[in-house]
Design a protein around this motif. Structure first.
Motif, mmCIF file in Angstrom:
data_model
loop_
_atom_site.group_PDB
_atom_site.id
_atom_site.type_symbol
_atom_site.label_atom_id
_atom_site.label_comp_id
_atom_site.label_asym_id
_atom_site.label_seq_id
_atom_site.Cartn_x
_atom_site.Cartn_y
_atom_site.Cartn_z
ATOM 1 N N ALA A 136 0.817 -1.209 0.000
ATOM 2 C CA ALA A 136 0.000 0.000 0.000
ATOM 3 C C ALA A 136 0.851 1.261 0.000
ATOM 4 C CB ALA A 136 -0.934 -0.008 1.206
ATOM 5 N N SER A 137 1.993 1.231 0.680
ATOM 6 C CA SER A 137 2.852 2.417 0.713
ATOM 7 C C SER A 137 3.386 2.761 -0.670
ATOM 8 C CB SER A 137 4.008 2.204 1.688
ATOM 9 O OG SER A 137 4.715 1.014 1.375
ATOM 10 N N ALA A 138 3.688 1.736 -1.483
ATOM 11 C CA ALA A 138 4.143 1.983 -2.848
ATOM 12 C C ALA A 138 2.999 2.507 -3.703
ATOM 13 C CB ALA A 138 4.711 0.697 -3.455
ATOM 14 N N ALA A 139 1.823 1.948 -3.519
ATOM 15 C CA ALA A 139 0.656 2.440 -4.253
ATOM 16 C C ALA A 139 0.367 3.891 -3.902
ATOM 17 C CB ALA A 139 -0.561 1.564 -3.948
ATOM 18 N N ARG A 140 0.546 4.242 -2.641
ATOM 19 C CA ARG A 140 0.298 5.615 -2.207
ATOM 20 C C ARG A 140 1.289 6.571 -2.872
ATOM 21 N NH1 ARG A 140 -3.954 7.719 -0.755
ATOM 22 N NH2 ARG A 140 -4.330 6.318 1.004
ATOM 23 N N ARG A 141 2.554 6.158 -2.950
ATOM 24 C CA ARG A 141 3.546 7.012 -3.598
ATOM 25 C C ARG A 141 3.200 7.253 -5.064
ATOM 26 N NH1 ARG A 141 7.160 3.833 -0.577
ATOM 27 N NH2 ARG A 141 7.699 2.561 -2.388
ATOM 28 N N LEU A 142 2.699 6.224 -5.728
ATOM 29 C CA LEU A 142 2.354 6.345 -7.142
ATOM 30 C C LEU A 142 1.065 7.133 -7.356
ATOM 31 C CD1 LEU A 142 3.120 2.707 -8.341
ATOM 32 C CD2 LEU A 142 4.335 4.778 -9.048
ATOM 33 N N MET A 143 0.064 6.894 -6.503
ATOM 34 C CA MET A 143 -1.269 7.429 -6.745
ATOM 35 C C MET A 143 -1.531 8.763 -6.062
ATOM 36 S SD MET A 143 -3.607 3.962 -6.730
ATOM 37 C CE MET A 143 -4.896 4.747 -7.709
ATOM 38 N N GLY A 144 -0.740 9.082 -5.055
ATOM 39 C CA GLY A 144 -0.913 10.367 -4.383
ATOM 40 C C GLY A 144 -1.845 10.304 -3.194
ATOM 41 N N GLU A 145 -1.886 11.401 -2.464
ATOM 42 C CA GLU A 145 -2.635 11.447 -1.203
ATOM 43 C C GLU A 145 -4.148 11.425 -1.398
ATOM 44 O OE1 GLU A 145 -1.421 11.126 1.859
ATOM 45 O OE2 GLU A 145 0.437 10.740 0.790
ATOM 46 N N ASP A 146 -4.624 11.812 -2.579
ATOM 47 C CA ASP A 146 -6.069 11.853 -2.792
ATOM 48 C C ASP A 146 -6.667 10.484 -3.093
ATOM 49 O OD1 ASP A 146 -6.249 14.539 -2.330
ATOM 50 O OD2 ASP A 146 -6.204 15.115 -4.447
ATOM 51 N N LEU A 148 0.044 0.150 7.146
ATOM 52 C CA LEU A 148 -1.311 0.650 7.391
ATOM 53 C C LEU A 148 -1.404 2.168 7.334
ATOM 54 C CD1 LEU A 148 -2.585 -1.716 10.226
ATOM 55 C CD2 LEU A 148 -3.031 -1.842 7.768
ATOM 56 N N HIS A 149 -0.281 2.866 7.490
ATOM 57 C CA HIS A 149 -0.323 4.325 7.402
ATOM 58 C C HIS A 149 -0.746 4.795 6.013
ATOM 59 C CE1 HIS A 149 3.596 3.285 5.698
ATOM 60 N NE2 HIS A 149 3.534 4.433 5.053
ATOM 61 N N ALA A 150 -0.608 3.900 5.009
ATOM 62 C CA ALA A 150 -0.951 4.262 3.634
ATOM 63 C C ALA A 150 -2.340 3.770 3.236
ATOM 64 C CB ALA A 150 0.089 3.680 2.673
ATOM 65 N N VAL A 151 -3.077 3.188 4.172
ATOM 66 C CA VAL A 151 -4.365 2.544 3.880
ATOM 67 C C VAL A 151 -5.512 3.394 4.427
ATOM 68 C CG1 VAL A 151 -5.770 0.493 4.363
ATOM 69 C CG2 VAL A 151 -3.336 0.249 3.852
ATOM 70 N N ASP A 152 -6.603 3.441 3.665
ATOM 71 C CA ASP A 152 -7.783 4.208 4.084
ATOM 72 C C ASP A 152 -8.881 3.353 4.706
ATOM 73 O OD1 ASP A 152 -6.891 6.798 3.136
ATOM 74 O OD2 ASP A 152 -7.133 5.973 1.118
ATOM 75 N N TYR A 153 -8.931 2.087 4.337
ATOM 76 C CA TYR A 153 -9.923 1.178 4.921
ATOM 77 C C TYR A 153 -9.438 -0.254 4.760
ATOM 78 C CZ TYR A 153 -11.488 -0.394 0.327
ATOM 79 O OH TYR A 153 -11.529 -0.953 -0.915
ATOM 80 N N LEU A 154 -10.026 -1.155 5.547
ATOM 81 C CA LEU A 154 -9.713 -2.579 5.456
ATOM 82 C C LEU A 154 -10.926 -3.349 4.947
ATOM 83 C CD1 LEU A 154 -7.898 -3.144 8.883
ATOM 84 C CD2 LEU A 154 -6.862 -2.645 6.652
ATOM 85 N N GLY A 155 -10.690 -4.310 4.075
ATOM 86 C CA GLY A 155 -11.728 -5.253 3.661
ATOM 87 C C GLY A 155 -11.514 -6.545 4.422
ATOM 88 N N THR A 156 -12.513 -6.977 5.185
ATOM 89 C CA THR A 156 -12.332 -8.101 6.097
ATOM 90 C C THR A 156 -13.367 -9.188 5.832
ATOM 91 O OG1 THR A 156 -11.453 -6.617 7.779
ATOM 92 C CG2 THR A 156 -12.215 -8.755 8.525
#
Length: 222
Positions: free
Chosen positions: A93-103, A123-131
């Motif tokens: 998720a942290s790599a996806a966040r770097r690529l996709m941006g904060e929005d 988890l700092h790069a995640v907005d929600y969890l699918g469980t």
């Protein structure tokens, strides 16, 4: 981060949508109250997934309903989707966040405390969890054993991220997932395979609304 609502989360299944097609199924589900849509099709060629993602973005953006793409950060970015949903073996998720941006909206599948522990540093790069899976499901081969309300409660107790319950969700159990602590429910076959996706979605939305009212009753006037 863009605002999002996990209440009634449609995860598409191209095979189950059948001749009606994914786009029409999504249109009907949103009319019935779907608040978030995830495009999931691991079998289709990338060009087909991209074309469908672009169609859904054009449909959903004017309605204010976010579109996420399952697994494929590249497709999500190319189509201008609102985010991505990642599994345990996908791009961190942290790599996806770097690529996709904060929005971008980034979700992560976490089915149990062990998976939560493995993903803790991300988890700092995640907005929600699918469980899940909440109940037994045949729509995802590697879904694992059903975790039920106790599993949802266990994961929600581990962190403050919003949690959406997935796996075998329909109108008969959506309320149970909400009462266990889920912020929303994700449905696949209950909507995609329904003869009337709009009515099926509305029934799930009603169950979520009723359960929330029971968990958080409105204050009585003095």
């Amino acid at each position: 981060m863009k605002p999002f609502d996990l209440s009634v989360y449609l995860v598409t299944d191209t095979r189950l949508c059948g001749a009606r097609g994914v786009a029409e199924t999504v249109r009907l589900a949103v009319a019935g109250g779907a608040t978030l849509v995830q495009l999931r099709d691991s079998a289709a060629p990338i060009r087909e997934i991209l074309a469908l993602a672009e169609t859904l973005v054009a449909m959903l953006r004017p309605l204010g309903v976010p579109l996420l793409v399952n697994d494929r950060v590249d497709v999500a970015m190319a189509a201008g989707a609102d985010g991505v949903h990642l599994g345990q073996t996908d791009m961190p998720a942290s790599a996806a966040r770097r690529l996709m941006g904060e929005d971008a909206i980034i979700g992560l599948s976490v089915g149990n405390p062990a998976e939560f522990a493995a993903a803790r540093d991300d988890l700092h790069a995640v907005d929600y969890l699918g469980t899940g899976p909440f109940r037994a499901t045949a729509t995802k081969d590697d879904a694992g054993a059903a975790i039920g309300p106790a599993g949802i409660a266990t994961v929600t107790a581990l962190c403050r991220l919003p949690v959406v319950a997935i796996g075998g969700i329909d109108a008969t159990c959506a309320g149970e997932a909400i009462r266990a602590g889920a912020d929303g429910v994700a449905a696949v076959s209950a909507i995609c395979a329904a003869g009337d996706p709009e009515a099926a979605t509305r029934a799930i939305a009603d169950a979520v609304r009723t359960a929330r009212a029971a968990v958080h009753p409105a204050p009585t006037p003095d």
